[in-house]
Design an enzyme around this catalytic site. Structure first.
Site, short mmCIF file in Angstrom:
data_model
loop_
_atom_site.label_atom_id
_atom_site.label_comp_id
_atom_site.label_asym_id
_atom_site.label_seq_id
_atom_site.Cartn_x
_atom_site.Cartn_y
_atom_site.Cartn_z
N GLU A 193 -0.24 -1.42 5.60
CA GLU A 193 0.86 -0.88 6.57
C GLU A 193 0.70 0.58 6.94
O GLU A 193 0.83 1.01 8.10
CB GLU A 193 2.30 -0.85 6.03
N ASP A 202 0.71 -1.11 -0.09
CA ASP A 202 -0.21 0.06 -0.03
C ASP A 202 0.82 1.27 0.02
O ASP A 202 2.09 1.23 0.37
CB ASP A 202 -1.16 -0.20 1.15
#
Ligand code: ZN
Length: 448
Positions: free
Chosen positions: A201, A136
């Protein structure tokens, strides 16, 4: 008095066996240096192979960047499409045991967030050397601050620009190509190599590594876990520990009055200001230093200030300010809080105000990874050989995703050679850092 021992007399037999030993040692020495030399040749072959992938690695960076893997909670589509590109790469490059762990997320188009685990087989499965990166990315922020489209990465003067190219694609691509180099050279590392590509994350890891550890834990105590998601410009910082974080909101309640008649009110701003200076005494109480950390002390800083009255001629009745404390793990947060409370009570009495304290964030530090842990030693060895620098185990003030491993009792280290452009406009990755970090990973994969 003591007697000096005379050396034992050498018999002819002794001499002969000494000679044999000498010859044997010499022979072993030749073999060892031959083994060392062939080890060096293997290593150099891998490094040349990595260099030959330079353009491919840049292309993969640009391709990954074109799938903005922004978390649904930040208004994006998640990692689904990016994960497909990565799975395609993994399937074509010698990995076995490929697993996609799906954390349910009804806001993502697929209904889940993908986490990929893939293993490259070594001679022994006694331990696995893991490199974990996250798929991400954060939103680009204000577009006018960018010199180009953040999701159409561009190359300029040895750098790749685009959202996510440094955080965390630089080392994701580096780790994947370190394995591809092993595969292309037909090299079996001593131990299994694990690649973990995780989701979520940037928004807390609940649907990322936290979920993986809870639901399908592939990690073992003896594994080496490298998280290349923090570092510094010369590649010398190996992050092994962090401070506890305590964010506090102080709301001081006095009595509002006209600016010309302060005696009819209680000035909350003045009381709060005295509290700010009182709180500075925390530096005199929690004085211990730990040189693993940078800075080596606990810090207690007043930070945000909310506006009180909008005009100059009113005595403010309410005042709100915040404090950011980063506390060495040796201190308990309860003890810090006790001191803060007694300082606050003192100001309440002195100024006849009421002060409430709210913990906005309270995150006790995870147990640190030892500076002598195997993963730290392996990184130091590789950093020395590739970057000719000494890697230094360091504690930092901010939380990293490695803390999730540490809380689960695994020794994990964060390391990467980065320019620290993460989350900024015109985020970039220095291509030489991506190449060098790939060699560091390959070096570790080939260590004994
Ligand atoms: Zn990151």
């Amino acid at each position: 008095m003591f007697k000096v021992k005379s050396p034992p007399h050498r018999t002819e037999k002794g001499l002969k066996s000494g000679l044999n030993k000498f010859l044997l040692l010499g022979y072993c020495g030749v073999i060892i240096s031959l083994i060392k030399e062939s080890g060096m040749n293997i290593m150099n072959g891998i490094f040349d192979r990595i260099d030959s992938f330079r353009n491919e690695m840049i292309d993969l960076q640009i391709k990954l960047c074109s799938y903005p893997a922004i978390s649904p909670s930040s208004g994006g589509e998640g990692e689904g499409k990016k994960a497909e590109v990565l799975l395609e790469f993994i399937k074509g490059n010698g990995f076995i045991d490929i697993e996609v762990i799906r954390a349910q997320d009804l806001d993502a188009p697929e209904g889940y967030r993908p986490n990929i685990l893939a293993l490259y087989k070594g001679k022994s499965s006694a331990k696995t050397i893991w490199v974990m990166t996250h798929m991400d990315v954060v939103p680009p922020g204000e577009l006018k601050l960018w010199n180009g489209n953040p999701f159409k990465a561009w190359v300029q003067e040895g750098k790749i620009y685009g959202r996510g190219v440094e955080d965390n694609q630089q080392d994701m691509v580096a780790s994947l190509y370190a394995v591809k180099a092993l595969h292309s050279e037909g090299i079996e590392p001593n131990y299994d190599v694990g690649i973990a590509l995780v989701a979520d994350e940037e928004t807390g890891s609940e649907k990322g590594i936290d979920y993986v550890i809870q639901k399908s834990n592939p990690f073992r105590k003896q594994d080496l876990i490298i998280v290349p998601d923090a570092g510094n410009k010369d590649g010398t910082m190996i992050e092994v520990a962090e401070k506890s974080i305590l964010w506090l909101k102080f709301k001081t309640q006095g009595v509002q009055a006209h600016g010309s008649t302060p005696e009819k009110g209680i000035n909350s701003f003045r009381a709060a200001s005295f509290l700010v200076t009182e709180l500075n005494n925390l530096y005199k109480i929690f004085t211990d230093k730990d040189h693993l950390f940078d800075p080596p002390v606990s810090t207690f800083e007043p930070t945000k200030k909310e506006p009180n009255v909008p005009n100059i001629n009113t005595i403010p009745g309410e005042d709100i300010f915040y404090m950011d404390c980063r506390i060495l793990p040796k201190f308990r947060l309860e003890d810090v809080m006790k001191n803060i409370e007694s300082m606050t009570e003192k100001i309440e009495k002195e100024f006849k105000v009421e002060i409430s304290i709210e913990a906005v964030q309270e995150a006790p530090a995870a147990p640190p990874t030892s500076p002598d842990a195997k993963v730290v030693k392996a990184l130091q060895k590789a950093i020395r050989d590739i970057y000719k620098k000494d890697g230094k185990p360091t504690g930092i003030g901010g939380g990293t995703v490695a803390a999730l491993f540490r809380r689960a009792d695994y020794e994990a280290a964060c390391w990467a050679k980065v320019e620290e452009t993460a989350h900024q406009p015109n985020e970039y990755c220095v291509i030489d850092n991506m190449m060098g970090d790939a060699k560091v990973f390959a070096h570790i994969f080939l260590q004994e």
